[in-house]
Design a protein around this motif. Structure first.
Motif, PDB file in Angstrom:
ATOM      1  N   ARG A 128     -23.455  15.493  13.118  1.00  0.00           N
ATOM      2  CA  ARG A 128     -22.914  15.501  11.977  1.00  0.00           C
ATOM      3  C   ARG A 128     -24.001  16.024  10.605  1.00  0.00           C
ATOM      4  N   TRP A 129     -25.275  16.428  11.414  1.00  0.00           N
ATOM      5  CA  TRP A 129     -26.061  16.762  10.226  1.00  0.00           C
ATOM      6  C   TRP A 129     -26.652  18.259  10.559  1.00  0.00           C
ATOM      7  N   THR A 130     -26.094  18.864  11.547  1.00  0.00           N
ATOM      8  CA  THR A 130     -26.698  20.220  12.358  1.00  0.00           C
ATOM      9  C   THR A 130     -25.355  20.953  12.340  1.00  0.00           C
ATOM     10  N   PRO A 131     -25.583  22.231  11.861  1.00  0.00           N
ATOM     11  CA  PRO A 131     -24.442  23.314  12.219  1.00  0.00           C
ATOM     12  C   PRO A 131     -24.462  23.685  13.511  1.00  0.00           C
ATOM     13  N   GLY A 132     -23.160  23.770  14.176  1.00  0.00           N
ATOM     14  CA  GLY A 132     -23.169  23.681  15.440  1.00  0.00           C
ATOM     15  C   GLY A 132     -21.783  24.309  15.907  1.00  0.00           C
ATOM     16  N   PRO A 133     -21.334  24.789  17.198  1.00  0.00           N
ATOM     17  CA  PRO A 133     -22.204  23.994  18.565  1.00  0.00           C
ATOM     18  C   PRO A 133     -23.550  24.955  18.432  1.00  0.00           C
ATOM     19  N   GLU A 180     -12.965  10.899  24.985  1.00  0.00           N
ATOM     20  CA  GLU A 180     -12.342   9.749  24.405  1.00  0.00           C
ATOM     21  C   GLU A 180     -13.461   8.861  23.519  1.00  0.00           C
ATOM     22  N   LEU A 181     -14.672   9.205  23.815  1.00  0.00           N
ATOM     23  CA  LEU A 181     -15.716   8.312  23.186  1.00  0.00           C
ATOM     24  C   LEU A 181     -16.240   9.282  22.162  1.00  0.00           C
ATOM     25  N   ALA A 182     -16.289  10.570  21.949  1.00  0.00           N
ATOM     26  CA  ALA A 182     -17.026  11.455  21.094  1.00  0.00           C
ATOM     27  C   ALA A 182     -17.002  11.283  19.722  1.00  0.00           C
ATOM     28  N   GLN A 183     -15.823  10.559  19.176  1.00  0.00           N
ATOM     29  CA  GLN A 183     -15.684  10.472  17.682  1.00  0.00           C
ATOM     30  C   GLN A 183     -16.323   8.997  17.306  1.00  0.00           C
ATOM     31  N   ILE A 184     -16.654   8.421  18.202  1.00  0.00           N
ATOM     32  CA  ILE A 184     -17.818   7.347  17.990  1.00  0.00           C
ATOM     33  C   ILE A 184     -19.042   7.674  17.644  1.00  0.00           C
ATOM     34  N   PHE A 185     -19.666   8.791  18.353  1.00  0.00           N
ATOM     35  CA  PHE A 185     -20.840   9.216  18.085  1.00  0.00           C
ATOM     36  C   PHE A 185     -21.277  10.206  16.994  1.00  0.00           C
ATOM     37  N   ASP A 186     -22.118  10.239  16.269  1.00  0.00           N
ATOM     38  CA  ASP A 186     -22.703  10.922  15.445  1.00  0.00           C
ATOM     39  C   ASP A 186     -23.104  12.392  16.255  1.00  0.00           C
ATOM     40  N   ALA A 187     -23.585  12.313  17.444  1.00  0.00           N
ATOM     41  CA  ALA A 187     -24.006  13.698  17.891  1.00  0.00           C
ATOM     42  C   ALA A 187     -23.748  13.546  19.447  1.00  0.00           C
ATOM     43  N   VAL A 188     -23.239  14.693  20.071  1.00  0.00           N
ATOM     44  CA  VAL A 188     -23.033  14.657  21.635  1.00  0.00           C
ATOM     45  C   VAL A 188     -23.913  15.808  22.153  1.00  0.00           C
ATOM     46  N   ALA A 189     -24.500  15.679  23.093  1.00  0.00           N
ATOM     47  CA  ALA A 189     -25.458  16.738  23.750  1.00  0.00           C
ATOM     48  C   ALA A 189     -25.266  16.627  25.087  1.00  0.00           C
ATOM     49  N   THR A 190     -25.497  17.991  25.602  1.00  0.00           N
ATOM     50  CA  THR A 190     -25.325  17.986  27.357  1.00  0.00           C
ATOM     51  C   THR A 190     -26.584  18.658  27.576  1.00  0.00           C
ATOM     52  N   VAL A 191     -27.255  17.840  28.338  1.00  0.00           N
ATOM     53  CA  VAL A 191     -28.324  18.344  29.159  1.00  0.00           C
ATOM     54  C   VAL A 191     -28.343  19.160  30.333  1.00  0.00           C
ATOM     55  N   ASN A 192     -28.685  20.449  30.508  1.00  0.00           N
ATOM     56  CA  ASN A 192     -28.607  21.189  31.640  1.00  0.00           C
ATOM     57  C   ASN A 192     -29.802  21.414  32.122  1.00  0.00           C
ATOM     58  N   GLN A 220     -32.201  12.363   5.212  1.00  0.00           N
ATOM     59  CA  GLN A 220     -32.387  13.638   5.758  1.00  0.00           C
ATOM     60  C   GLN A 220     -32.918  13.581   7.139  1.00  0.00           C
ATOM     61  N   PRO A 221     -32.531  14.453   8.118  1.00  0.00           N
ATOM     62  CA  PRO A 221     -33.036  14.356   9.252  1.00  0.00           C
ATOM     63  C   PRO A 221     -34.602  14.169   9.480  1.00  0.00           C
ATOM     64  N   LEU A 222     -35.026  13.482  10.350  1.00  0.00           N
ATOM     65  CA  LEU A 222     -36.526  13.510  10.492  1.00  0.00           C
ATOM     66  C   LEU A 222     -36.751  14.666  11.414  1.00  0.00           C
ATOM     67  N   ARG A 223     -37.949  15.420  11.441  1.00  0.00           N
ATOM     68  CA  ARG A 223     -38.431  16.356  12.352  1.00  0.00           C
ATOM     69  C   ARG A 223     -39.098  15.762  13.436  1.00  0.00           C
ATOM     70  N   LEU A 258     -31.286  18.785  18.591  1.00  0.00           N
ATOM     71  CA  LEU A 258     -30.419  18.197  17.375  1.00  0.00           C
ATOM     72  C   LEU A 258     -30.588  18.514  16.232  1.00  0.00           C
ATOM     73  N   GLY A 259     -31.770  19.364  15.840  1.00  0.00           N
ATOM     74  CA  GLY A 259     -32.089  19.622  14.563  1.00  0.00           C
ATOM     75  C   GLY A 259     -32.420  18.381  13.799  1.00  0.00           C
ATOM     76  N   GLY A 260     -33.578  17.715  14.457  1.00  0.00           N
ATOM     77  CA  GLY A 260     -34.034  16.386  13.980  1.00  0.00           C
ATOM     78  C   GLY A 260     -32.981  15.508  14.157  1.00  0.00           C
ATOM     79  N   PHE A 261     -33.237  14.199  13.802  1.00  0.00           N
ATOM     80  CA  PHE A 261     -32.215  12.998  14.071  1.00  0.00           C
ATOM     81  C   PHE A 261     -32.342  12.084  12.782  1.00  0.00           C
ATOM     82  N   VAL A 262     -31.109  11.540  12.586  1.00  0.00           N
ATOM     83  CA  VAL A 262     -31.207  10.559  11.297  1.00  0.00           C
ATOM     84  C   VAL A 262     -31.203   8.895  11.828  1.00  0.00           C
ATOM     85  N   PRO A 263     -32.072   8.347  11.442  1.00  0.00           N
ATOM     86  CA  PRO A 263     -32.193   7.027  11.849  1.00  0.00           C
ATOM     87  C   PRO A 263     -31.066   6.128  11.670  1.00  0.00           C
TER      88      PRO A 263
END
Length: 207
Positions: free
Chosen positions: A173-178, A151-163, A6-9, A18-23
């Motif tokens: 993969r563990w949080t509904p989105g976007p 081209e790299l996104a499929q390798i990652f479990d999560a992708v976030a853009t910081v504005n 389960q994602p750690l809070r 990210l809704g927590g993260f998975v180790p």
């Protein structure tokens, strides 16, 4: 990624987005240099290391080394489990990250690659770096200054853009989105802490 976990809070803005993260998961953090990507990652790492009882490595090719220690100067366990890896003069950065990921790091650590473009020039080498990190059990954060990396996104479990005013999570993969999480304006102290031209000095214990 181990989907049974389960994602750690963790109480940090990036973890909230990210809704927590998975180790063991791998996260791509996108943004422009002035938006504070490194500061947000450092805030999360300071809380992750004692929670997971793991070490952390910051592969730093983007800023003065003292700036990294400045970002984590309030780290609660000293620096015995925190290492900064920098490019070496007259040595190809590609050689360095390959050696570090292959041999030097404790497995199962927390790894920040700052930044993808400076450690690996060109899409082929960048993909090789990401794939090698993906094969390790580490929790990985890869910072990139490109606007989009489909081209790299499929390798990652999560992708976030910081504005400057929010964090947009376009893939997780563990949080509904976007999903979008607002962020408050950066204070003068926070701006200084991520300013590579005026780095903060290293503070705290040495282990």
């Amino acid at each position: 990624m181990n989907t049974r976990l389960q994602p750690l809070r963790i109480n940090s803005l990036l973890a909230q987005a990210l809704g927590g993260f998975v180790p063991g998961s791998k996260m791509l953090i996108l943004g422009r240099p002035e938006t504070g990507m490194a500061m947000l990652c450092a805030e999360l790492i300071v809380k992750m290391v004692p929670a997971l009882r793991q070490g952390a490595y910051w592969l730093d090719a983007a800023r003065n080394p003292s700036a990294i220690f400045g970002l984590v100067d309030h780290i609660p366990f000293g620096f015995s489990r925190f290492g900064v890896v920098n490019p070496v003069e007259d040595c190809d950065p590609t050689t360095i990250w390959r050696e570090v990921l292959n041999n030097e790091m404790r497995r199962g650590a927390i790894v920040v690659v700052d930044s993808l473009e400076r450690w690996a020039s060109g899409p082929t080498e960048q993909e090789a770096l990401v794939e090698q990190l993906a094969m390790r059990p580490d929790t990985g954060f890869v910072l990139s200054y490109a606007d989009q990396r489909p081209e790299l996104a499929q390798i990652f479990d999560a992708v976030a853009t910081v504005n400057s005013d929010c964090i947009e999570v376009t893939q997780c993969r563990w949080t509904p989105g976007p999903r979008v999480v607002s962020r408050r304006p950066m204070t003068t102290e926070e701006v200084a802490s991520r300013d590579e031209h005026k780095p903060q000095q290293r503070k705290g214990g040495t282990g």
